[in-house]
Enzyme design. Structure first.
Site, mmCIF file in Angstrom:
data_model
loop_
_atom_site.group_PDB
_atom_site.id
_atom_site.type_symbol
_atom_site.label_atom_id
_atom_site.label_comp_id
_atom_site.label_asym_id
_atom_site.label_seq_id
_atom_site.Cartn_x
_atom_site.Cartn_y
_atom_site.Cartn_z
ATOM 1 N N ALA A 581 0.853 -1.258 -0.069
ATOM 2 C CA ALA A 581 0.073 -0.107 -0.142
ATOM 3 C C ALA A 581 0.736 1.025 -0.051
ATOM 4 O O ALA A 581 0.638 2.144 -0.737
ATOM 5 C CB ALA A 581 -0.865 -0.068 1.310
ATOM 6 N N TYR A 582 1.886 1.238 0.968
ATOM 7 C CA TYR A 582 2.710 2.297 0.872
ATOM 8 C C TYR A 582 3.524 2.581 -0.559
ATOM 9 O O TYR A 582 3.547 3.733 -1.251
ATOM 10 C CB TYR A 582 3.811 2.041 1.894
ATOM 11 C CG TYR A 582 4.993 3.156 2.133
ATOM 12 C CD1 TYR A 582 4.497 4.448 2.870
ATOM 13 C CD2 TYR A 582 6.152 3.033 1.898
ATOM 14 C CE1 TYR A 582 5.182 5.363 2.840
ATOM 15 C CE2 TYR A 582 6.961 4.248 2.215
ATOM 16 C CZ TYR A 582 6.502 5.345 2.627
ATOM 17 O OH TYR A 582 7.475 6.535 2.850
ATOM 18 N N SER A 583 4.319 1.579 -1.343
ATOM 19 C CA SER A 583 5.056 1.774 -2.222
ATOM 20 C C SER A 583 4.095 2.084 -3.450
ATOM 21 O O SER A 583 4.524 3.091 -4.196
ATOM 22 C CB SER A 583 5.607 0.454 -2.653
ATOM 23 O OG SER A 583 6.453 0.008 -1.594
ATOM 24 N N SER A 585 1.185 3.672 -3.353
ATOM 25 C CA SER A 585 0.580 5.083 -3.384
ATOM 26 C C SER A 585 1.608 6.077 -3.308
ATOM 27 O O SER A 585 1.685 7.128 -3.889
ATOM 28 C CB SER A 585 0.053 5.359 -2.009
ATOM 29 O OG SER A 585 0.762 5.039 -0.800
ATOM 30 N N LYS A 586 2.885 5.582 -2.946
ATOM 31 C CA LYS A 586 4.093 6.612 -3.037
ATOM 32 C C LYS A 586 4.418 6.879 -4.491
ATOM 33 O O LYS A 586 4.983 7.698 -4.971
ATOM 34 C CB LYS A 586 5.305 6.266 -2.371
ATOM 35 C CG LYS A 586 5.124 6.438 -0.740
ATOM 36 C CD LYS A 586 4.711 7.718 -0.405
ATOM 37 C CE LYS A 586 6.102 8.518 0.073
ATOM 38 N NZ LYS A 586 5.703 9.927 0.690
#
Ligand code: ZN
Length: 692
Positions: A581-583, A585-586
């Site tokens: 989710a982090y990677s 969205s970033k």
């Protein structure tokens, strides 16, 4: 006018301390002097470096401010070497300044005031010179030479206008020698000089003469309603203030763009009732164009303000508003250039042709400056100018120097010398920087670094307790106006818009936006909750979109370029497991930044990214939960997380918030003027994440 003198305090003081005390009392009363205006001196017996008894003139150093003056800001000069100059016929400013320097007893003392000889040629031991409002209201009338004796009788003499220097000093000396009974001198279109055997006597004379002038003016103002003051009910209600703010938000960035032609300027708005009463008055467009009230103010407020035509009806039509404002500024600049060409002395270069004071009917006054302090000096001076203009107009007709005299003073090297005494400008002092997620970790460090380099900083964050903490920690910067701490939720369009509005109302615009706020959740994709996926995208993608969209809109309206810096992550180029989710969205943020760089280069807007890796100190992103999740993902113990990240990079180093902050300062500066759409890794070197 009230005396602030205290015998109790004064009796403890000796020699120069007394003049420091009296000068501060004068400086405290802004109706007497503002920001560096006026000067003071004491003549006393003393000894030179050889122990010889001499008479000393202690005179205020050039450019120092009376309100905060200290003993060190006075310059001791050999009085007996100054006095023979009275018998000279003439002396250029340069000769006089060089001569004064040779009379100094203290090589490290500041340069003596340009009005030194004026003080020397007055025999009394204590001499004070002020640019008092009420006195200047009398001198700035068309018939001042006849009016002033009517107000004060024979106690006071008027000296016609001369630019400060040898000639004016000599005229003052002659006036005193020819009229030994007079108690004070009034310098036409300039100010007041009082003296006495004791400091108290000279100070009280200043107060007394001002009180007489004030009483006279009050009697005149009672008789006719003052021109230059609107009789309409002051628009002081909350809804009026809100209406003005709504109109100023689209207007201020346009003004900032106009006045930032050569170098960027910071704006300050003032809409107090007295300002509104002036800008709304029928006579104001004409009255405001006559000049400041004393020549000393020229370098802060220029020969005249720009009086804008009413713009309220155009507020809804942004393009038309921009055009109209541009036309008004063009006209002002043309007129300034004409004035300069017509009245300039040989070999001078034109100063910035833009106004420092902009008066806007129904909205108030905007002042400009190279930083927030310079803009507030212009504001303070013009607040007093409004009063003097109104007082002079109630007596007779506000009348100042001729344009030639104004130009001679504005371009007088002795006056512009004061500017060289100011500390050198810092790299970002003309810039306004907004940092999202600014209350901790990388964001906070960035706020600190930008502040250190002189910037005006808006620290925005969603974390209220952290913001309160920062407000306390940075209370000096907050109270000086150089820092604004505000709540902003990057995921809510209205909150983002509101934060930009606050910044615009505070500084006139923004130059650098650091889009930093982020959210991390570590979890394998097959176990990831939809809500965590959505929150990651809400903060790390939508949040950056909302912040950047508003920034680009503002930058375009200002028309002076702009700088967007995205704090991305090493993970975009080299993702790790459990960080889906982090990677993802970033990655959306990074792609957004690249498109923004492509779309906005033509407007001088640069967009760059920083990819940090594992910045733990004071981090909101690296919560305990995320740390333990990452420890699990990498198969290490919780306590080893920081070392693990340090050891996996090429330089084997820990990445600190200030490392990232310094990269942001580089990207915000002209040192990277030719760089856009780029990624700077601040990760200690991770070869999988080399940008390519
Ligand atoms: Zn003066």
């Amino acid at each position: 006018m009230k005396s602030l003198w205290s015998d109790e305090q004064a009796k403890k003081l000796k020699g120069v301390q007394v003049v420091v005390y009296a000068s501060r009392l004068i400086g405290e009363n802004t109706n007497l002097v503002v920001w560096g205006g006026g000067n003071s001196s004491i003549k006393s017996d003393g000894y030179d470096h050889m122990g010889r008894k001499i008479r000393i003139l202690w005179i205020k150093g050039s450019g120092s401010d009376m309100k905060t003056i200290t003993e060190k800001q006075f310059c001791p000069l050999r009085l007996d070497e100054l006095l023979p100059l009275y018998h000279r016929e003439e002396m250029t400013d340069e000769e006089m300044v060089a001569y004064q320097a040779k009379c100094s007893l203290e090589p490290s003392a500041p340069k003596a005031s340009i009005e030194t000889l004026l003080h020397a040629f007055i025999p009394a031991p204590h001499v004070y010179h002020t640019h008092a409002d009420a006195i200047c209201a009398l001198t700035d009338t068309s018939d001042s030479a006849r009016l002033i004796p009517r107000v004060f009788g024979k106690r006071v003499m008027v000296v016609p206008y001369f630019r400060p220097g040898f000639k004016l000093s000599k005229k003052v000396g002659e006036a005193l020698r020819g009229n030994p009974g007079i108690e004070a001198l009034i310098l036409d279109k300039h100010g007041l000089i009082t003296w006495g055997n004791q400091a108290k006597e000279a100070y009280l004379k200043t107060i007394e003469l001002n009180t007489i002038a004030e009483k006279y003016i009050r009697s005149k103002m009672k008789k006719k309603s003052a021109p230059g003051r609107s009789a309409a009910k002051p628009a002081g209600s909350k809804s009026d203030a809100k209406r003005r703010q709504e109109a100023l938000v689209p207007l201020l960035p346009v003004i900032r763009g106009e006045v930032s032609g050569n170098q960027k300027m910071v704006l300050l708005v003032d809409d107090r009732p007295s300002v509104l009463a002036f800008v709304n008055a029928k006579a104001a467009p004409k009255l405001s164009q006559v000049g400041p009230f004393t020549p000393d103010h020229l370098m802060h407020v220029k020969p005249k303000p720009l009086f804008l035509e009413p713009v309220l009806p155009l507020i809804g039509e942004k393009k038309l508003l921009k055009e109209k404002v541009h036309q008004a500024f063009e006209k002002y600049r043309r007129e300034y250039q004409d004035y300069f060409e017509k009245y300039k002395s040989p070999n001078v270069t034109m100063l910035d042709p833009n106004p420092r004071v902009i008066l806007i009917p129904e909205l108030g006054m905007v002042t400009t400056g190279k930083d927030i302090k310079a803009a507030s000096i212009a504001r303070d001076i013009y607040l007093h100018t409004i009063e003097v203009v109104q007082m002079a107009a109630a007596i007779d007709e506000f009348s100042f120097l001729s344009k030639k005299e104004i130009c001679d003073f504005e371009y007088w090297p002795m006056e512009n010398y004061k500017l060289t005494l100011l500390p050198p400008e810092k790299e970002f002092s003309r810039c306004v920087v907004l940092v999202t997620g600014g209350a901790r970790g990388i964001g906070k460090s960035m706020c600190e670094e930008f502040l250190r380099e002189g910037a005006n900083v808006i620290m925005a964050d969603v974390d209220l307790p952290r913001l309160e903490q920062a407000r306390e920690e940075f209370k000096n910067e907050v109270s000086s106006g150089r820092m604004t701490v505000l709540k902003m939720d990057v995921t809510r369009p209205e909150s983002v818009e509101e934060a930009y509005q606050t910044a615009i109302l505070k500084y006139g615009g923004i130059d650098v936006v650091v889009s930093n706020a982020g959210f991390a959740k570590s979890c394998p994709v097959d176990q990831l909750e939809l809500s965590d996926w959505e929150k990651s995208f809400l903060v790390n993608a939508t949040g950056h979109f909302l912040v950047a969209r508003q920034a680009v809109r503002l930058f375009k309206r200002q028309g002076i370029g702009g700088n967007l810096i995205f704090i991305s992550t090493k993970n975009v180029l080299a993702p790790g497991k459990d960080f889906g989710a982090y990677s993802a969205s970033k990655a959306a943020e990074t792609q957004l930044a690249r498109v923004l760089a492509i779309e906005n280069g033509e407007y001088g807007i640069r967009v760059n990214m920083i990819n940090p890796d594992g910045v733990f100190l004071d981090s909101g992103l690296w919560s305990k939960e995320v740390r333990s999740e990452r420890a699990k993902a990498h198969g290490i113990a919780l306590g080893q997380v920081e070392d693990f990240y340090a050891k996996r990079n090429i330089l084997k180093t820990k990445i600190l918030p200030e490392d990232v902050a310094r990269a942001a300062l580089f990207l915000a500066s002209d040192k990277s003027a030719k760089t856009t759409g780029a990624i700077i890794p601040v990760d200690g070197g991770v070869k999988e994440a080399f940008p390519r």
